[in-house]
Design a protein around this motif. Structure first.
Motif, PDB file in Angstrom:
ATOM      1  N   ASP A 121      -5.816   2.532   0.896  1.00 62.90           N
ATOM      2  CA  ASP A 121      -4.852   3.433   0.258  1.00 62.90           C
ATOM      3  C   ASP A 121      -4.276   4.340   1.345  1.00 62.90           C
ATOM      4  OD1 ASP A 121      -3.696   5.670  -1.177  1.00 62.90           O
ATOM      5  OD2 ASP A 121      -4.816   5.005  -2.933  1.00 62.90           O
ATOM      6  N   VAL A 122      -2.955   4.496   1.385  1.00 55.67           N
ATOM      7  CA  VAL A 122      -2.365   5.328   2.433  1.00 55.67           C
ATOM      8  C   VAL A 122      -2.834   6.775   2.340  1.00 55.67           C
ATOM      9  CG1 VAL A 122      -0.322   3.890   2.763  1.00 55.67           C
ATOM     10  CG2 VAL A 122      -0.267   5.730   1.058  1.00 55.67           C
ATOM     11  N   ARG A 123      -3.339   7.184   1.181  1.00 64.22           N
ATOM     12  CA  ARG A 123      -3.867   8.542   1.043  1.00 64.22           C
ATOM     13  C   ARG A 123      -5.244   8.662   1.679  1.00 64.22           C
ATOM     14  NH1 ARG A 123      -2.886   8.648  -5.314  1.00 64.22           N
ATOM     15  NH2 ARG A 123      -3.800   6.596  -4.927  1.00 64.22           N
ATOM     16  N   ILE A 131       0.825  -1.213   0.000  1.00 62.03           N
ATOM     17  CA  ILE A 131       0.000   0.000   0.000  1.00 62.03           C
ATOM     18  C   ILE A 131       0.858   1.261   0.000  1.00 62.03           C
ATOM     19  CG2 ILE A 131      -2.011  -1.113   1.031  1.00 62.03           C
ATOM     20  CD1 ILE A 131      -1.279   0.081   3.708  1.00 62.03           C
ATOM     21  N   LEU A 132       2.106   1.150   0.439  1.00 54.78           N
ATOM     22  CA  LEU A 132       3.010   2.288   0.332  1.00 54.78           C
ATOM     23  C   LEU A 132       3.452   2.524  -1.113  1.00 54.78           C
ATOM     24  CD1 LEU A 132       5.258   1.735   3.474  1.00 54.78           C
ATOM     25  CD2 LEU A 132       3.909   3.786   3.010  1.00 54.78           C
ATOM     26  N   PHE A 173      -7.133   8.274  -7.038  1.00 55.27           N
ATOM     27  CA  PHE A 173      -7.849   7.973  -5.802  1.00 55.27           C
ATOM     28  C   PHE A 173      -9.344   8.182  -6.021  1.00 55.27           C
ATOM     29  CE2 PHE A 173      -9.798   8.777  -1.761  1.00 55.27           C
ATOM     30  CZ  PHE A 173      -9.173   7.875  -0.913  1.00 55.27           C
ATOM     31  N   MET A 174     -10.129   7.160  -5.683  1.00 58.08           N
ATOM     32  CA  MET A 174     -11.583   7.227  -5.833  1.00 58.08           C
ATOM     33  C   MET A 174     -12.234   6.980  -4.482  1.00 58.08           C
ATOM     34  SD  MET A 174     -11.819   7.832  -9.078  1.00 58.08           S
ATOM     35  CE  MET A 174     -13.554   7.552  -9.429  1.00 58.08           C
ATOM     36  N   THR A 175     -13.197   7.833  -4.121  1.00 59.48           N
ATOM     37  CA  THR A 175     -13.843   7.686  -2.818  1.00 59.48           C
ATOM     38  C   THR A 175     -14.783   6.496  -2.754  1.00 59.48           C
ATOM     39  OG1 THR A 175     -15.645   9.176  -3.491  1.00 59.48           O
ATOM     40  CG2 THR A 175     -13.742  10.162  -2.375  1.00 59.48           C
ATOM     41  N   ASP A 176     -15.246   6.035  -3.903  1.00 63.16           N
ATOM     42  CA  ASP A 176     -16.222   4.944  -3.919  1.00 63.16           C
ATOM     43  C   ASP A 176     -15.630   3.643  -4.469  1.00 63.16           C
ATOM     44  OD1 ASP A 176     -15.871   5.835  -6.467  1.00 63.16           O
ATOM     45  OD2 ASP A 176     -17.996   5.887  -7.000  1.00 63.16           O
ATOM     46  N   LYS A 177     -14.289   3.582  -4.521  1.00 60.89           N
ATOM     47  CA  LYS A 177     -13.652   2.397  -5.078  1.00 60.89           C
ATOM     48  C   LYS A 177     -12.805   1.715  -4.015  1.00 60.89           C
ATOM     49  CE  LYS A 177     -10.664   0.834  -8.869  1.00 60.89           C
ATOM     50  NZ  LYS A 177      -9.840   1.266 -10.019  1.00 60.89           N
ATOM     51  N   GLU A 223       6.722  13.554   3.984  1.00 62.57           N
ATOM     52  CA  GLU A 223       7.825  14.043   3.155  1.00 62.57           C
ATOM     53  C   GLU A 223       7.547  13.773   1.685  1.00 62.57           C
ATOM     54  OE1 GLU A 223      11.652  12.679   4.241  1.00 62.57           O
ATOM     55  OE2 GLU A 223      11.539  13.386   6.311  1.00 62.57           O
ATOM     56  N   ASN A 224       6.972  12.619   1.408  1.00 65.18           N
ATOM     57  CA  ASN A 224       6.670  12.218   0.038  1.00 65.18           C
ATOM     58  C   ASN A 224       5.273  12.718  -0.339  1.00 65.18           C
ATOM     59  OD1 ASN A 224       6.123  10.941  -2.389  1.00 65.18           O
ATOM     60  ND2 ASN A 224       6.905   8.948  -1.733  1.00 65.18           N
ATOM     61  N   LYS A 225       5.196  13.611  -1.310  1.00 65.31           N
ATOM     62  CA  LYS A 225       3.898  14.177  -1.694  1.00 65.31           C
ATOM     63  C   LYS A 225       2.916  13.117  -2.181  1.00 65.31           C
ATOM     64  CE  LYS A 225       5.249  18.930  -2.744  1.00 65.31           C
ATOM     65  NZ  LYS A 225       5.217  20.025  -3.753  1.00 65.31           N
ATOM     66  N   GLU A 226       3.435  11.999  -2.685  1.00 67.84           N
ATOM     67  CA  GLU A 226       2.555  10.923  -3.143  1.00 67.84           C
ATOM     68  C   GLU A 226       1.742  10.331  -2.004  1.00 67.84           C
ATOM     69  OE1 GLU A 226       4.912   8.031  -5.143  1.00 67.84           O
ATOM     70  OE2 GLU A 226       5.091   9.205  -6.994  1.00 67.84           O
ATOM     71  N   HIS A 227       2.184  10.552  -0.772  1.00 70.81           N
ATOM     72  CA  HIS A 227       1.496  10.006   0.392  1.00 70.81           C
ATOM     73  C   HIS A 227       0.604  11.029   1.097  1.00 70.81           C
ATOM     74  CE1 HIS A 227       4.985   6.858   0.671  1.00 70.81           C
ATOM     75  NE2 HIS A 227       4.044   6.489  -0.176  1.00 70.81           N
ATOM     76  N   TYR A 228       0.506  12.229   0.564  1.00 75.66           N
ATOM     77  CA  TYR A 228      -0.369  13.233   1.166  1.00 75.66           C
ATOM     78  C   TYR A 228      -1.804  12.694   1.251  1.00 75.66           C
ATOM     79  CZ  TYR A 228       2.833  17.290   0.999  1.00 75.66           C
ATOM     80  OH  TYR A 228       3.846  18.175   1.207  1.00 75.66           O
ATOM     81  N   PRO A 229      -2.550  13.084   2.276  1.00 76.52           N
ATOM     82  CA  PRO A 229      -3.968  12.716   2.321  1.00 76.52           C
ATOM     83  C   PRO A 229      -4.669  13.151   1.039  1.00 76.52           C
ATOM     84  CG  PRO A 229      -3.299  13.681   4.407  1.00 76.52           C
ATOM     85  CD  PRO A 229      -2.140  13.867   3.463  1.00 76.52           C
TER      86      PRO A 229
END
Length: 317
Positions: free
Chosen positions: A240-242, A169-170, A177-181, A296-302
């Motif tokens: 998803d970590v986001r 998941i990292l 990113f989909m809220t319903d998926k 630190e990694n923008k890919e992991h931002y909420p």
């Protein structure tokens, strides 16, 4: 790598100091097993073993399998320097202190003096190789923990599954990113999934609440920070970590009940639909517009979509 080199280090490892005078206290073998696990999971990726919350948590997991004594990571971390393969690097300004100190009695003092430990480079290479790492691990277990083989190997198997889930998941954040998926990298038991998600979030945020920046990790493995789903898993099935964030127990409670949320600029927003009393430093209203910690990694931002869902469906306006 020559076989003689491996045998040399196996001989060294078989000579670890064990505190037999006070019952079963295999501090150094348990520390090595913990480091091996973190190398295997990719949480240690260079020859710098930092006395981190993650190392504490892993040490405690192994320790409780072999004894009911109080875990004290600072003991093996410091005293293993008597072995030729383990070295300590001081924090700036503590060079003299490290050269003269003969014992360290608390984890706080350990972190104050020591920046990290490190192995002989040749031994570290052996740890990074799958085959030789496993030989070393088996040697440690057979030499010091043979009475607990079943428990130790069971823990190793479980931790490998948790680690694999966490790593997946990292890594798998390149999709939209989909809220319903629903999202999970592979089918896993609930225990594995929850532990893997928590491990990933704690690793991203270093066991720190993004709101109050509190970091507390006890020496029995408890953390004040918790891995929170932004969209609850029971609604989204999304690991998803986001869709995750690290919150202390107070702010996790407030977030789940819609008393606080986060804007699209990662600032705290606070509901007007409540009353509160108490010390100002703990009041939610004092947090309004505070910038939260971000990875630190923008890919992991909420994920913005996840935060928008929380503001629309949970936050009390």
């Amino acid at each position: 790598m020559e076989t003689s080199t491996l045998h040399k280090y196996l001989h060294e490892i078989k000579g670890l100091r064990i505190d037999k005078a006070h019952g079963n206290a295999p501090h150094q073998p348990v520390l090595l097993l913990s480091i091996i696990e973190l190398i295997e999971q990719g949480q240690i990726s260079e020859n710098k073993i930092i006395p981190s919350p993650g190392l504490v948590e892993t040490f405690v997991k192994y320790w409780t399998k072999v004894t009911n004594r109080k875990p004290k990571l600072e003991l093996p971390f410091f005293h293993m320097k008597s072995r030729s393969f383990w070295h300590l690097y001081p924090n700036s300004g503590y060079e003299t202190a490290l050269s003269v100190v003969t014992q360290i009695k608390t984890f706080t003092r350990l972190r104050e003096i020591i920046a990290y430990g490190y192995f002989d480079e040749v031994l570290y290479v052996l740890f990074t190789n799958t085959k030789t790492r496993e030989i070393i691990r088996q040697t440690i277990i057979e030499t010091y923990l043979s009475d607990f083989k079943e428990e130790i190997y069971g823990l190793i198997s479980e931790e490998k599954q948790i680690g694999e889930y966490s790593e997946k998941i990292l890594q798998q954040v390149d999709h939209a990113f989909m809220t319903d998926k629903p999202f999970s990298p592979f089918k896993a038991k609930k225990r594995t999934r929850k532990a893997g998600f928590r491990r990933a979030i704690m690793r991203i945020y270093e066991y720190t609440c993004v709101v109050c920046e509190l970091q507390i990790l006890t020496l029995d493995g408890e953390s004040v920070a918790e891995a929170a789903h932004i969209i609850p898993f029971k609604k989204s099935a999304n690991d998803d970590v986001r869709n995750g964030i690290s919150l202390c127990q107070l702010h996790h409670w407030g977030f789940d009940r819609g008393l606080i949320s986060f804007s699209n600029t990662y600032k705290v927003i606070v509901s007007d639909l409540m009353s509160e009393k108490g010390p100002s430093e703990w009041k939610f209203t004092t947090l309004r517009n505070k910038k939260i910690l971000v990875p630190e990694n923008k890919e992991h931002y909420p994920a913005q979509r996840a935060l928008a869902w929380h503001r629309e469906h949970v936050f009390r306006r």
